[in-house]
Design an enzyme around this catalytic site. Structure first.
Site, short mmCIF file in Angstrom:
data_model
loop_
_atom_site.label_atom_id
_atom_site.label_comp_id
_atom_site.label_asym_id
_atom_site.label_seq_id
_atom_site.Cartn_x
_atom_site.Cartn_y
_atom_site.Cartn_z
N ARG A 109 39.38 38.09 45.42
CA ARG A 109 40.53 38.21 46.55
C ARG A 109 39.42 37.77 47.59
O ARG A 109 38.03 38.05 47.66
CB ARG A 109 41.01 39.33 47.08
N HIS B 101 45.18 43.68 38.76
CA HIS B 101 46.50 43.94 39.13
C HIS B 101 46.79 45.42 38.40
O HIS B 101 46.33 45.62 37.27
CB HIS B 101 47.53 42.97 38.19
N ARG C 137 42.70 32.14 44.03
CA ARG C 137 42.69 33.02 43.05
C ARG C 137 43.97 32.98 41.92
O ARG C 137 43.86 33.22 41.19
CB ARG C 137 42.86 34.43 44.00
N TYR D 288 52.44 34.61 36.77
CA TYR D 288 51.87 33.38 36.24
C TYR D 288 52.35 32.56 35.29
O TYR D 288 52.33 31.44 34.81
CB TYR D 288 50.15 33.67 35.91
N HIS E 271 43.74 32.28 49.15
CA HIS E 271 44.45 33.08 48.16
C HIS E 271 44.71 32.39 46.91
O HIS E 271 45.02 32.65 45.77
CB HIS E 271 45.56 33.99 48.46
N LYS F 111 41.79 46.54 45.17
CA LYS F 111 43.01 47.32 45.93
C LYS F 111 42.94 48.59 45.17
O LYS F 111 42.76 48.82 44.05
CB LYS F 111 44.35 46.49 45.93
#
Length: 304
Positions: free
Chosen positions: A159, A276, A253, A285, A250, A182
């Site tokens: 990110r 994730h 990524r 994806y 982004h 995150k």
């Protein structure tokens, strides 16, 4: 204003999330706003001095009224779904401690929305983006900086906040990078030689002291590099290349993940590399890859 009892409960819940669930500061801020808005709306039903137990008096009709109020302010279904998730989490936590019935709130249905697919660049466009980014800046060290950042986004799947969060101590880059993403979740990502080389060139050219505790990537005045600067660099590059507006930092990524999948990478590995929390996020994806294959198929086999 929210009653003192509810304000205290909200504060304790957020402290719980921060301390035990290790939620990021951004998540805590979003949850505070989401739940506060809900409580302010429901305050009209509870009365000024209503305490936490009053949430047990909320009905499905009240929930529908709140959701209609949120949508009436122009909030998208996806954002409302996030707000409802926060409200349910807070209510469940509070009901366990105060002993009220949270059924009406927990049974409220989340609005349906179409999940947006990531919009990655193809390999050729990603290469072209890197080449063009390197030509944007007049000063060589700034050009080296921009190329290093963009290469990390595509080559490591970082990110923008993660790339710009690197410190002087992280250079020179090794074969892997330990990234805190995150929710303060750590992951280890491999570093391609091209990314290591790009960062090395930037470090050699940078006119500022890149001491270990200081930011690795700097602005032209020596402060920490603003993510908006990289966004503008990519914006100029995409305009020159004729790429869509979705060609953002982004998107690189997303490109990292999609290109790995196309090369035979498995979803679990890609999930770990991207950081994730849920495999369902990574599974988006596969839809991108399938959509691209179908586009190629339709182009090669046009319908009569």
């Amino acid at each position: 204003m929210i009653s003192p009892g509810l304000a205290d409960a909200l504060g304790r819940w957020l402290s719980h999330l921060s301390a035990l669930d290790d939620c990021s500061d951004a998540t805590i801020t979003a949850y505070r706003a989401d739940v506060s808005g809900f409580l302010l709306f429901m305050q009209g039903h509870f009365g000024e001095q209503a305490g936490p137990a009053a949430l047990g008096e909320v009905t499905l009709r009240d929930m529908r009224a709140w959701m209609a109020h949120v949508r009436g302010r122009g909030i998208a279904a996806r954002s409302l779904a996030r707000k409802l998730t926060a409200v349910k989490s807070f209510t469940r936590w509070l009901a366990e401690r105060n002993g009220f019935d949270p059924t009406a709130i927990l049974s409220a249905r989340s609005p349906k929305f179409q999940r947006k697919l990531p919009r990655p660049l193809d390999v050729e466009a990603a290469h072209a983006m890197l080449d063009r980014v390197e030509l944007q800046a007049r000063e060589p060290w700034v050009a080296a900086r921009d190329l290093a950042v963009v290469t990390l986004l595509w080559g490591c799947g970082l990110r923008i906040s993660e790339a710009l969060g690197l410190k002087g101590m992280d250079a020179p880059l090794g074969p892997t990078l330990r990234i805190t993403g995150k929710g303060r979740k750590e992951r280890v990502v491999p570093v391609l030689p091209a990314a290591r080389d790009a960062v090395d060139l930037y470090v050699q050219a940078c006119p500022f002291d890149l001491a270990p505790p200081l930011p690795l990537f700097r602005g032209v005045k020596g402060g920490a590099l603003n993510p908006r600067t990289i966004a503008k660099v990519m914006e100029h590059a995409r305009l020159e290349l004729g790429l869509p507006s979705s060609a953002t930092p982004h998107a690189l990524r997303h490109s990292f993940a999609t290109h790995l999948l196309s090369a035979g990478g498995d979803l679990r590995t890609i999930q770990e590399l991207l950081g994730h929390a849920s495999l369902s996020t990574t599974q988006a994806y596969t839809a991108v890859d399938t959509a691209r294959l179908m586009a190629v198929y339709d182009k090669a086999h046009p319908r009569g």
